[in-house]
Design a protein around this motif. Structure first.
Motif, mmCIF file in Angstrom:
data_model
loop_
_atom_site.group_PDB
_atom_site.id
_atom_site.type_symbol
_atom_site.label_atom_id
_atom_site.label_comp_id
_atom_site.label_asym_id
_atom_site.label_seq_id
_atom_site.Cartn_x
_atom_site.Cartn_y
_atom_site.Cartn_z
ATOM 1 N N ALA A 49 0.937 -1.274 0.087
ATOM 2 C CA ALA A 49 0.161 -0.019 -0.073
ATOM 3 C C ALA A 49 1.001 1.318 -0.259
ATOM 4 N N PRO A 50 2.024 1.315 0.788
ATOM 5 C CA PRO A 50 2.691 2.709 0.742
ATOM 6 C C PRO A 50 3.481 2.719 -0.541
ATOM 7 N N PRO A 90 5.449 20.586 -2.081
ATOM 8 C CA PRO A 90 4.997 19.189 -2.592
ATOM 9 C C PRO A 90 5.884 18.185 -1.939
ATOM 10 N N TYR A 91 6.951 18.233 -1.411
ATOM 11 C CA TYR A 91 7.676 17.043 -0.685
ATOM 12 C C TYR A 91 6.944 16.973 0.833
ATOM 13 N N LEU A 97 0.796 12.275 2.760
ATOM 14 C CA LEU A 97 0.047 11.483 2.019
ATOM 15 C C LEU A 97 0.608 10.169 2.414
ATOM 16 N N LEU A 98 1.651 9.729 2.524
ATOM 17 C CA LEU A 98 2.299 8.545 2.786
ATOM 18 C C LEU A 98 2.245 8.169 4.282
ATOM 19 N N ILE A 99 2.122 9.081 5.177
ATOM 20 C CA ILE A 99 1.989 8.913 6.444
ATOM 21 C C ILE A 99 0.350 8.708 6.835
ATOM 22 N N ALA A 100 -0.259 9.250 6.110
ATOM 23 C CA ALA A 100 -1.957 8.912 6.258
ATOM 24 C C ALA A 100 -2.203 7.383 5.619
ATOM 25 N N ILE A 156 9.459 7.501 1.967
ATOM 26 C CA ILE A 156 9.326 8.976 1.832
ATOM 27 C C ILE A 156 10.572 9.522 1.407
ATOM 28 N N VAL A 157 11.896 9.052 2.016
ATOM 29 C CA VAL A 157 13.003 9.796 1.945
ATOM 30 C C VAL A 157 13.246 9.506 0.405
ATOM 31 N N ILE A 158 13.146 8.051 -0.158
ATOM 32 C CA ILE A 158 13.299 7.783 -1.621
ATOM 33 C C ILE A 158 12.661 8.319 -2.553
ATOM 34 N N THR A 159 11.124 8.749 -2.104
ATOM 35 C CA THR A 159 10.241 9.420 -3.021
ATOM 36 C C THR A 159 10.710 11.078 -3.306
#
Length: 314
Positions: A49-50, A90-91, A97-100, A156-159
């Protein structure tokens, strides 16, 4: 001459004497490690999902990057603090979004963690293994409290690194805009703030996940309704009977209190240049709601251990 079948193997001789040296001990089985591995094997949505959410965010960011050069011209006209805020928006959105997404994954995972093995009766098999109920419940609790935050941090860091590379490629022909992007984007401060945020969320939401695991081990069906409806019913009753909203305020505080107690956005009249100046770890750690919540999380997990020990399959 044949060796007897029950003959003992020859032990190595101690170089300092004639007594045989002790054989090396068998390595520990590490039940907690393998229990966590089991959860990851059986619940692929924990990491799928992430990854899907990150892919969707990157696709939208790629489309948005087509107009980046025009938008960066407007950014150059802003002051330094506004440039930092605009470039980092944007970051921050992708991180939120990913935390949610991780929160939703953790909620639905906990609702099914104990109920699922009772429903498919696999709990009979798992209880036959030399793994205690406490280890099993703690391994399940570690997914939303430890594994998901670590996974989300990496995603998140990679994104964000991919986003920065895309922005850099788009702005290669525009020197001032590219220089502003790299100068104003707090790329080294963002991971520090992210670690703090994920740790605060995990600690603050610990009683929520503990409650969901407790309901998962108790309810025979409709775990989501059993977890949510009692609180909604109490809140509606309070509102009708007493015209107050203490339950609703409590639920809201339990969901977003990590943000109100762990960050300070009110004392800054304008957007700060250093995002880390908004972090208030001492205020967060001194909040009574944090420690009361952790105490209730321990109670819920202890009750879930006892339920798993005596609750029969569905």
């Amino acid at each position: 001459m044949n060796t007897p079948a029950n003959a003992q193997p020859e032990l190595p001789v101690d170089p300092q004497g004639t007594a045989p040296a002790a054989m090396p001990a068998v390595s520990a089985t590490r039940p907690m490690y393998w229990s966590v591995r089991r959860e990851l094997w059986e619940n692929r949505s924990i990491y799928i999902a992430p990854l899907i959410a990150a892919a969707v965010a990157l696709f939208g960011f790629l489309i948005n990057a087509m107009t980046l050069q025009y938008r960066m011209r407007a950014v150059l006209a802003l002051d330094t603090a506004q440039q930092v805020q605009t470039v980092a928006r944007p970051y921050s959105f992708v991180a939120a979004l990913l935390i949610a997404t991780a929160f939703l994954v953790g909620v639905f995972y906990c609702l099914d963690a104990l109920h699922g093995e009772r429903r498919d009766r696999s709990t009979l098999f798992w209880k036959s293994l030399p793994v205690s109920d406490r280890t099993t419940v703690l391994s399940k609790a570690s997914i939303p409290l430890v594994i998901l935050p670590l996974l989300i941090f990496a995603v998140i860091v990679i994104t964000q690194m991919i986003m920065l590379m895309l922005n850099t490629v788009v702005l290669l022909g525009n020197g001032p805009s590219l220089a502003t992007l790299w100068a104003r984007l707090p790329f080294f401060a963002m991971p520090l703030g992210l670690v703090y945020s994920l740790a605060a969320i995990a600690l603050w939401h610990a009683p929520l996940y503990g409650w969901l695991l407790l309901v998962s081990g108790w309810a025979r069906r409709a775990t989501f309704l059993w977890a949510v409806l009692p609180w909604l019913a109490i809140g509606v009753f309070e509102r009708i009977a007493f015209r107050t909203a203490y339950i609703a305020s409590f639920l809201g505080y339990r969901l977003i209190g990590w943000f109100t107690q762990g960050f300070d956005f009110k004392t800054h009249g304008a957007a700060p240049i250093d995002p880390l100046s908004q972090l208030t770890p001492w205020k967060f750690l001194s909040t009574p709601g944090l420690w009361i919540g952790l105490a209730f999380a321990a109670i819920f997990l202890a009750a879930a251990v006892r339920l798993r020990r005596y609750r029969e399959p569905i």
